[in-house]
Design a protein around this motif. Structure first.
Motif, short mmCIF file in Angstrom:
data_model
loop_
_atom_site.label_atom_id
_atom_site.label_comp_id
_atom_site.label_asym_id
_atom_site.label_seq_id
_atom_site.Cartn_x
_atom_site.Cartn_y
_atom_site.Cartn_z
N THR A 143 3.16 9.77 -18.32
CA THR A 143 2.08 9.24 -19.16
C THR A 143 2.47 7.86 -19.62
OG1 THR A 143 3.06 10.23 -21.13
CG2 THR A 143 1.38 11.53 -19.98
N LEU A 144 1.50 7.10 -20.04
CA LEU A 144 1.77 5.76 -20.55
C LEU A 144 2.46 5.87 -21.91
CD1 LEU A 144 -1.56 3.96 -19.66
CD2 LEU A 144 0.65 3.71 -18.55
N PRO A 145 3.45 5.00 -22.17
CA PRO A 145 4.14 5.06 -23.45
C PRO A 145 3.25 4.58 -24.59
CG PRO A 145 4.95 3.23 -22.16
CD PRO A 145 4.00 3.99 -21.29
N GLY A 146 3.49 5.14 -25.77
CA GLY A 146 2.73 4.74 -26.95
C GLY A 146 3.56 3.80 -27.83
N LYS A 147 3.03 3.48 -29.00
CA LYS A 147 3.73 2.57 -29.90
C LYS A 147 5.05 3.17 -30.37
CE LYS A 147 0.07 -0.19 -31.91
NZ LYS A 147 -0.63 -0.57 -33.15
N ALA A 148 5.07 4.47 -30.61
CA ALA A 148 6.29 5.11 -31.08
C ALA A 148 7.39 5.04 -30.01
CB ALA A 148 6.01 6.57 -31.44
N GLU A 151 0.83 -1.20 0.00
CA GLU A 151 0.00 0.00 0.00
C GLU A 151 0.87 1.26 0.00
OE1 GLU A 151 -3.78 1.86 2.49
OE2 GLU A 151 -2.63 0.22 3.34
N VAL A 152 1.97 1.23 0.76
CA VAL A 152 2.88 2.37 0.80
C VAL A 152 3.49 2.61 -0.57
CG1 VAL A 152 5.10 3.16 1.72
CG2 VAL A 152 3.39 2.23 3.25
N VAL A 153 3.96 1.53 -1.23
CA VAL A 153 4.56 1.65 -2.56
C VAL A 153 3.53 2.17 -3.56
CG1 VAL A 153 5.49 0.29 -4.48
CG2 VAL A 153 6.37 -0.04 -2.18
N TYR A 154 2.29 1.70 -3.45
CA TYR A 154 1.24 2.16 -4.36
C TYR A 154 1.02 3.67 -4.23
CZ TYR A 154 -3.48 3.19 -5.93
OH TYR A 154 -4.57 3.78 -6.53
N HIS A 155 0.89 4.14 -2.98
CA HIS A 155 0.63 5.57 -2.78
C HIS A 155 1.84 6.43 -3.16
CE1 HIS A 155 -3.36 5.27 -1.16
NE2 HIS A 155 -2.97 4.35 -0.29
N LEU A 156 3.03 5.94 -2.89
CA LEU A 156 4.23 6.66 -3.28
C LEU A 156 4.34 6.73 -4.81
CD1 LEU A 156 6.84 8.02 -2.31
CD2 LEU A 156 7.94 5.80 -2.53
N GLY A 157 4.07 5.62 -5.48
CA GLY A 157 4.09 5.62 -6.94
C GLY A 157 3.05 6.55 -7.52
N LYS A 158 1.88 6.61 -6.89
CA LYS A 158 0.83 7.50 -7.36
C LYS A 158 1.27 8.95 -7.26
CE LYS A 158 -3.19 7.69 -5.17
NZ LYS A 158 -4.51 7.35 -4.64
N GLN A 159 1.93 9.30 -6.15
CA GLN A 159 2.42 10.67 -6.00
C GLN A 159 3.50 11.00 -7.02
OE1 GLN A 159 3.71 11.24 -1.98
NE2 GLN A 159 1.63 11.17 -1.15
N VAL A 160 4.38 10.06 -7.29
CA VAL A 160 5.44 10.29 -8.27
C VAL A 160 4.83 10.51 -9.66
CG1 VAL A 160 7.36 9.19 -9.49
CG2 VAL A 160 7.24 9.10 -7.01
#
Length: 166
Positions: free
Chosen positions: A99-104, A83-92
């Motif tokens: 953003t999520l990477p695209g095909k390019a 849960e800590v890693v999830y919330h820390l990742g969300k803040q980062v």
């Protein structure tokens, strides 16, 4: 000892009567879900699950609770730290505007990877013993540089040379 004598009459059964409740089942379920959601929001997922576990296991006998508590005790830190890693990742993600990477992006990464593999490739090597000493030295220097950069990054991230600030 006296023996008890039962009468031969038919047993008296109670008629099953459904009493009307003031709330419907869907309303009760909705309230239960909303209270669980509020508990998760206020306490966090780990504490809410621990409280739920305590209420579910409270009527169980001690002989069952002991081993069950030991088993669940293993998973509690795992849940907490995930849960800590999830919330820390969300803040980062939010602060760095990831953003999520695209095909390019995947295509560019693939071409870079193949370029690196071509650069690293050493010709006519059949075993580790055939690698020249000069390449071993270069590899050791690069490894030292990367580990030094990692250590410097850790110090900058902690904003302290040894340990974290209190």
């Amino acid at each position: 000892m006296s023996m008890r004598v039962f009468s031969k009459t038919a047993p008296v059964t109670r008629a099953y009567i459904r009493y009307a409740s003031t709330e419907s089942a869907t309303q009760k379920a909705g309230q239960a879900v909303s209270s669980a959601t509020n508990a998760v929001k206020s306490q966090g997922l780990t504490k809410a699950l621990c409280n739920l576990y305590k209420t579910v296991t409270s009527p169980l006998p001690a002989s069952v609770k002991g081993p069950l508590n030991k088993t669940v005790g293993i998973f509690e830190p795992i849940l907490y730290y995930s849960e800590v890693v999830y919330h820390l990742g969300k803040q980062v993600v939010v602060r760095q505007n990831f953003t999520l990477p695209g095909k390019a992006d995947f295509a560019a990464a693939e071409t870079q990877l193949f370029k690196v593999l071509e650069y690293v490739k050493v010709k006519n090597i059949k075993s580790i013993k055939d690698i020249p000493v000069e390449q071993w030295k270069n590899g050791a220097i690069k490894t030292f540089e990367l580990s030094a950069l990692f250590v410097v990054g850790e110090v900058v991230g902690r904003q302290n040379l040894i340990g974290y600030k209190d």
